[in-house]
Design a protein around this motif. Sequence first.
Motif, short mmCIF file in Angstrom:
data_model
loop_
_atom_site.label_atom_id
_atom_site.label_comp_id
_atom_site.label_asym_id
_atom_site.label_seq_id
_atom_site.Cartn_x
_atom_site.Cartn_y
_atom_site.Cartn_z
N THR A 62 -32.92 -39.57 -37.91
CA THR A 62 -32.77 -38.18 -37.51
C THR A 62 -34.12 -37.63 -37.06
O THR A 62 -35.13 -37.85 -37.71
CB THR A 62 -32.26 -37.34 -38.71
N VAL A 63 -34.11 -36.94 -35.94
CA VAL A 63 -35.29 -36.27 -35.43
C VAL A 63 -34.93 -34.79 -35.28
O VAL A 63 -33.90 -34.46 -34.68
CB VAL A 63 -35.73 -36.85 -34.06
N SER A 64 -35.76 -33.94 -35.79
CA SER A 64 -35.48 -32.50 -35.73
C SER A 64 -36.11 -31.89 -34.49
O SER A 64 -37.25 -32.21 -34.14
CB SER A 64 -36.05 -31.81 -36.96
N ILE A 65 -35.35 -31.02 -33.84
CA ILE A 65 -35.87 -30.24 -32.71
C ILE A 65 -35.50 -28.79 -32.98
O ILE A 65 -34.53 -28.50 -33.69
CB ILE A 65 -35.33 -30.72 -31.34
N PRO A 66 -36.25 -27.86 -32.41
CA PRO A 66 -35.94 -26.45 -32.62
C PRO A 66 -34.53 -26.12 -32.11
O PRO A 66 -34.09 -26.63 -31.07
CB PRO A 66 -36.99 -25.71 -31.80
N THR A 67 -33.83 -25.27 -32.84
CA THR A 67 -32.47 -24.89 -32.48
C THR A 67 -32.38 -24.31 -31.06
O THR A 67 -31.45 -24.67 -30.31
CB THR A 67 -31.89 -23.90 -33.51
N PRO A 68 -33.31 -23.44 -30.65
CA PRO A 68 -33.21 -22.93 -29.27
C PRO A 68 -33.28 -24.04 -28.21
O PRO A 68 -32.58 -23.99 -27.20
CB PRO A 68 -34.40 -21.98 -29.15
N LEU A 69 -34.10 -25.06 -28.47
CA LEU A 69 -34.18 -26.19 -27.54
C LEU A 69 -32.87 -26.96 -27.53
O LEU A 69 -32.36 -27.35 -26.47
CB LEU A 69 -35.35 -27.11 -27.89
N TYR A 70 -32.30 -27.18 -28.71
CA TYR A 70 -31.01 -27.86 -28.82
C TYR A 70 -29.96 -27.12 -27.99
O TYR A 70 -29.20 -27.74 -27.23
CB TYR A 70 -30.58 -27.94 -30.29
N GLU A 71 -29.92 -25.80 -28.13
CA GLU A 71 -28.93 -25.00 -27.39
C GLU A 71 -29.16 -25.07 -25.89
O GLU A 71 -28.21 -25.13 -25.11
CB GLU A 71 -28.95 -23.55 -27.88
N ARG A 72 -30.42 -25.05 -25.47
CA ARG A 72 -30.73 -25.17 -24.04
C ARG A 72 -30.26 -26.51 -23.49
O ARG A 72 -29.70 -26.60 -22.39
CB ARG A 72 -32.23 -25.01 -23.81
N ILE A 73 -30.51 -27.58 -24.25
CA ILE A 73 -30.08 -28.92 -23.81
C ILE A 73 -28.55 -28.98 -23.76
O ILE A 73 -27.98 -29.52 -22.81
CB ILE A 73 -30.66 -30.02 -24.74
N ARG A 74 -27.91 -28.44 -24.78
CA ARG A 74 -26.44 -28.47 -24.83
C ARG A 74 -25.86 -27.78 -23.60
O ARG A 74 -24.93 -28.29 -22.96
CB ARG A 74 -25.95 -27.80 -26.11
N ALA A 75 -26.44 -26.63 -23.22
CA ALA A 75 -25.97 -25.92 -22.02
C ALA A 75 -26.28 -26.72 -20.76
O ALA A 75 -25.47 -26.76 -19.83
CB ALA A 75 -26.62 -24.53 -21.96
N LEU A 76 -27.44 -27.36 -20.73
CA LEU A 76 -27.87 -28.13 -19.57
C LEU A 76 -26.95 -29.32 -19.29
O LEU A 76 -26.65 -29.62 -18.13
CB LEU A 76 -29.30 -28.62 -19.78
N ILE A 77 -26.50 -29.99 -20.34
CA ILE A 77 -25.71 -31.21 -20.14
C ILE A 77 -24.22 -30.95 -20.01
O ILE A 77 -23.46 -31.89 -19.74
CB ILE A 77 -25.97 -32.24 -21.27
N ALA A 78 -23.80 -29.70 -20.17
CA ALA A 78 -22.38 -29.38 -20.02
C ALA A 78 -21.90 -29.82 -18.64
O ALA A 78 -22.52 -29.50 -17.62
CB ALA A 78 -22.15 -27.88 -20.22
N GLY A 79 -20.82 -30.58 -18.62
CA GLY A 79 -20.25 -31.03 -17.35
C GLY A 79 -20.94 -32.24 -16.75
O GLY A 79 -20.64 -32.63 -15.63
N THR A 80 -21.89 -32.83 -17.48
CA THR A 80 -22.55 -34.05 -17.00
C THR A 80 -21.93 -35.26 -17.71
O THR A 80 -21.00 -35.12 -18.47
CB THR A 80 -24.06 -34.01 -17.30
N GLY A 81 -22.49 -36.40 -17.48
CA GLY A 81 -22.00 -37.62 -18.12
C GLY A 81 -22.49 -37.79 -19.55
O GLY A 81 -22.09 -38.74 -20.23
N PHE A 82 -23.34 -36.90 -20.01
CA PHE A 82 -23.83 -37.01 -21.38
C PHE A 82 -22.82 -36.39 -22.33
O PHE A 82 -22.39 -35.25 -22.15
CB PHE A 82 -25.19 -36.31 -21.52
N SER A 83 -22.46 -37.14 -23.35
CA SER A 83 -21.44 -36.66 -24.28
C SER A 83 -22.02 -35.89 -25.46
O SER A 83 -21.28 -35.27 -26.21
CB SER A 83 -20.60 -37.83 -24.79
#
Length: 79
Positions: free
Chosen positions: A14-35
């Motif tokens: 497990t690697v921890s990242i800041p929650t705001p970064l996690y949310e930004r990545i989650r929004a960024l990958i929406a609709g891409t090939g990343f699950s």
Amino acid sequence: MVRRPQGERGRYTTVSIPTPLYERIRALIAGTGFSSVSQFVTYVLREVVSDMEKEKAQSAVSEEERREILERLRSLGYI
């Protein structure tokens, strides 16, 4: 390609990242090939690590090159 020892296949940490970064990545990958965010982060880290390893390998001076450099410096009178 780097091969992992057989006992390490399928193992994760497990690697921890800041929650705001996690949310930004989650929004960024929406609709891409990343699950998942983890899949995306793993992809990005592999790319970055590979680039850094290549850069490090290119900048490393072999023992033979080191000897040649020293010999040139000697012949020029610098050492």
